[in-house]
Scaffold this motif. Structure first.
Motif, PDB file in Angstrom:
ATOM      1  N   ILE A  58     116.767 119.572  90.764  1.00 62.55           N
ATOM      2  CA  ILE A  58     116.004 118.769  89.813  1.00 62.55           C
ATOM      3  C   ILE A  58     116.729 118.797  88.469  1.00 62.55           C
ATOM      4  N   PRO A  59     117.206 117.652  87.981  1.00 58.67           N
ATOM      5  CA  PRO A  59     117.821 117.620  86.658  1.00 58.67           C
ATOM      6  C   PRO A  59     116.792 118.014  85.587  1.00 58.67           C
ATOM      7  N   VAL A  60     117.230 118.791  84.608  1.00 52.53           N
ATOM      8  CA  VAL A  60     116.328 119.246  83.542  1.00 52.53           C
ATOM      9  C   VAL A  60     116.987 119.028  82.187  1.00 52.53           C
ATOM     10  N   HIS A  61     116.169 118.601  81.231  1.00 57.19           N
ATOM     11  CA  HIS A  61     116.612 118.391  79.851  1.00 57.19           C
ATOM     12  C   HIS A  61     115.744 119.260  78.956  1.00 57.19           C
ATOM     13  N   VAL A  62     116.360 120.100  78.138  1.00 56.60           N
ATOM     14  CA  VAL A  62     115.650 120.996  77.231  1.00 56.60           C
ATOM     15  C   VAL A  62     115.985 120.580  75.802  1.00 56.60           C
ATOM     16  N   LEU A  63     114.953 120.152  75.048  1.00 56.87           N
ATOM     17  CA  LEU A  63     115.176 119.558  73.727  1.00 56.87           C
ATOM     18  C   LEU A  63     114.039 119.905  72.768  1.00 56.87           C
ATOM     19  N   PRO A  64     114.281 119.758  71.460  1.00 54.50           N
ATOM     20  CA  PRO A  64     113.164 119.828  70.513  1.00 54.50           C
ATOM     21  C   PRO A  64     112.155 118.725  70.849  1.00 54.50           C
ATOM     22  N   THR A  65     110.919 118.917  70.477  1.00 57.96           N
ATOM     23  CA  THR A  65     109.840 118.039  70.938  1.00 57.96           C
ATOM     24  C   THR A  65     110.060 116.548  70.648  1.00 57.96           C
ATOM     25  N   ALA A  66     110.439 116.187  69.437  1.00 55.57           N
ATOM     26  CA  ALA A  66     110.608 114.759  69.120  1.00 55.57           C
ATOM     27  C   ALA A  66     111.691 114.130  69.995  1.00 55.57           C
ATOM     28  N   ASP A  67     112.809 114.826  70.174  1.00 58.81           N
ATOM     29  CA  ASP A  67     113.889 114.318  71.025  1.00 58.81           C
ATOM     30  C   ASP A  67     113.463 114.287  72.490  1.00 58.81           C
ATOM     31  N   ALA A  68     112.704 115.299  72.903  1.00 54.84           N
ATOM     32  CA  ALA A  68     112.220 115.359  74.288  1.00 54.84           C
ATOM     33  C   ALA A  68     111.297 114.178  74.588  1.00 54.84           C
ATOM     34  N   ALA A  69     110.429 113.832  73.640  1.00 54.01           N
ATOM     35  CA  ALA A  69     109.505 112.713  73.838  1.00 54.01           C
ATOM     36  C   ALA A  69     110.267 111.390  73.963  1.00 54.01           C
ATOM     37  N   LYS A  70     111.277 111.220  73.137  1.00 50.89           N
ATOM     38  CA  LYS A  70     112.068 109.989  73.183  1.00 50.89           C
ATOM     39  C   LYS A  70     112.794 109.870  74.526  1.00 50.89           C
ATOM     40  N   LEU A  71     113.447 110.938  74.956  1.00 55.64           N
ATOM     41  CA  LEU A  71     114.158 110.913  76.236  1.00 55.64           C
ATOM     42  C   LEU A  71     113.186 110.726  77.395  1.00 55.64           C
ATOM     43  N   TYR A  72     112.063 111.427  77.359  1.00 58.22           N
ATOM     44  CA  TYR A  72     111.049 111.299  78.415  1.00 58.22           C
ATOM     45  C   TYR A  72     110.652 109.831  78.590  1.00 58.22           C
ATOM     46  N   ASN A  73     110.347 109.145  77.489  1.00 59.40           N
ATOM     47  CA  ASN A  73     109.939 107.734  77.579  1.00 59.40           C
ATOM     48  C   ASN A  73     111.050 106.865  78.160  1.00 59.40           C
ATOM     49  N   GLN A  74     112.290 107.130  77.788  1.00 57.29           N
ATOM     50  CA  GLN A  74     113.415 106.365  78.351  1.00 57.29           C
ATOM     51  C   GLN A  74     113.510 106.587  79.856  1.00 57.29           C
TER      52      GLN A  74
END
Length: 150
Positions: free
Chosen positions: A119-135
């Motif tokens: 499972i690919p995983v991305h670990v980011l600060p919350t604002a960046d994580a939200a932006k990537l999640y939506n994409q």
């Protein structure tokens, strides 16, 4: 819509069926919900009337992320059980937010758990994580854990 019939006006078994002239749009109710807004202590999610402080988002829905359920805390960080729930709901990619100031840790065991399941995983600060999640949610069944404070 049009009905198939013979030139003489009589109908047979096929003639009584209706055919669509237009494209049918199928709504995938099992898609990952979009994040509408994120700020300190607040995550607004599509389909949810009230904002979350911390949230689990996954294909088909979302819910409050109660750290007490799994022993999550800033240290030791996000637990395997937290991410397993996302996979159980069909997530094929995972986004983990570490908080606005990146105080939430992600233990090696949790990352290894995801790696072992490919499972690919991305670990980011919350604002960046939200932006990537939506994409990602535009194209993929994605799951995410979002911590909106420190």
């Amino acid at each position: 819509m049009k009905q198939i019939g013979s030139a003489a006006g009589s109908t047979d078994c096929v003639a009584n069926k209706w055919l669509a002239d237009d494209i049918i749009i199928v709504i995938n109710e099992n898609r990952s919900p979009r994040i509408k807004h994120v700020s300190w202590g607040r995550l607004e999610v599509e389909g949810k009337a009230e904002p979350y402080k911390d949230a689990k988002l996954f294909p088909g829905g979302s819910r409050e992320w109660n750290w007490q359920e799994t022993g999550t805390n800033h240290v030791p960080g996000i637990q395997q059980t937290d991410v397993k729930e996302l996979l159980d709901h069909g997530a094929k990619i995972v986004v983990l937010s570490r908080g606005m100031k990146e105080c939430l840790e992600v233990p090696r065991e949790t990352l290894d758990f995801l790696k072992g399941r490919q499972i690919p995983v991305h670990v980011l600060p919350t604002a960046d994580a939200a932006k990537l999640y939506n994409q990602l949610a535009e194209k993929e069944p994605v799951g995410g854990l979002f911590h909106t404070t420190c």
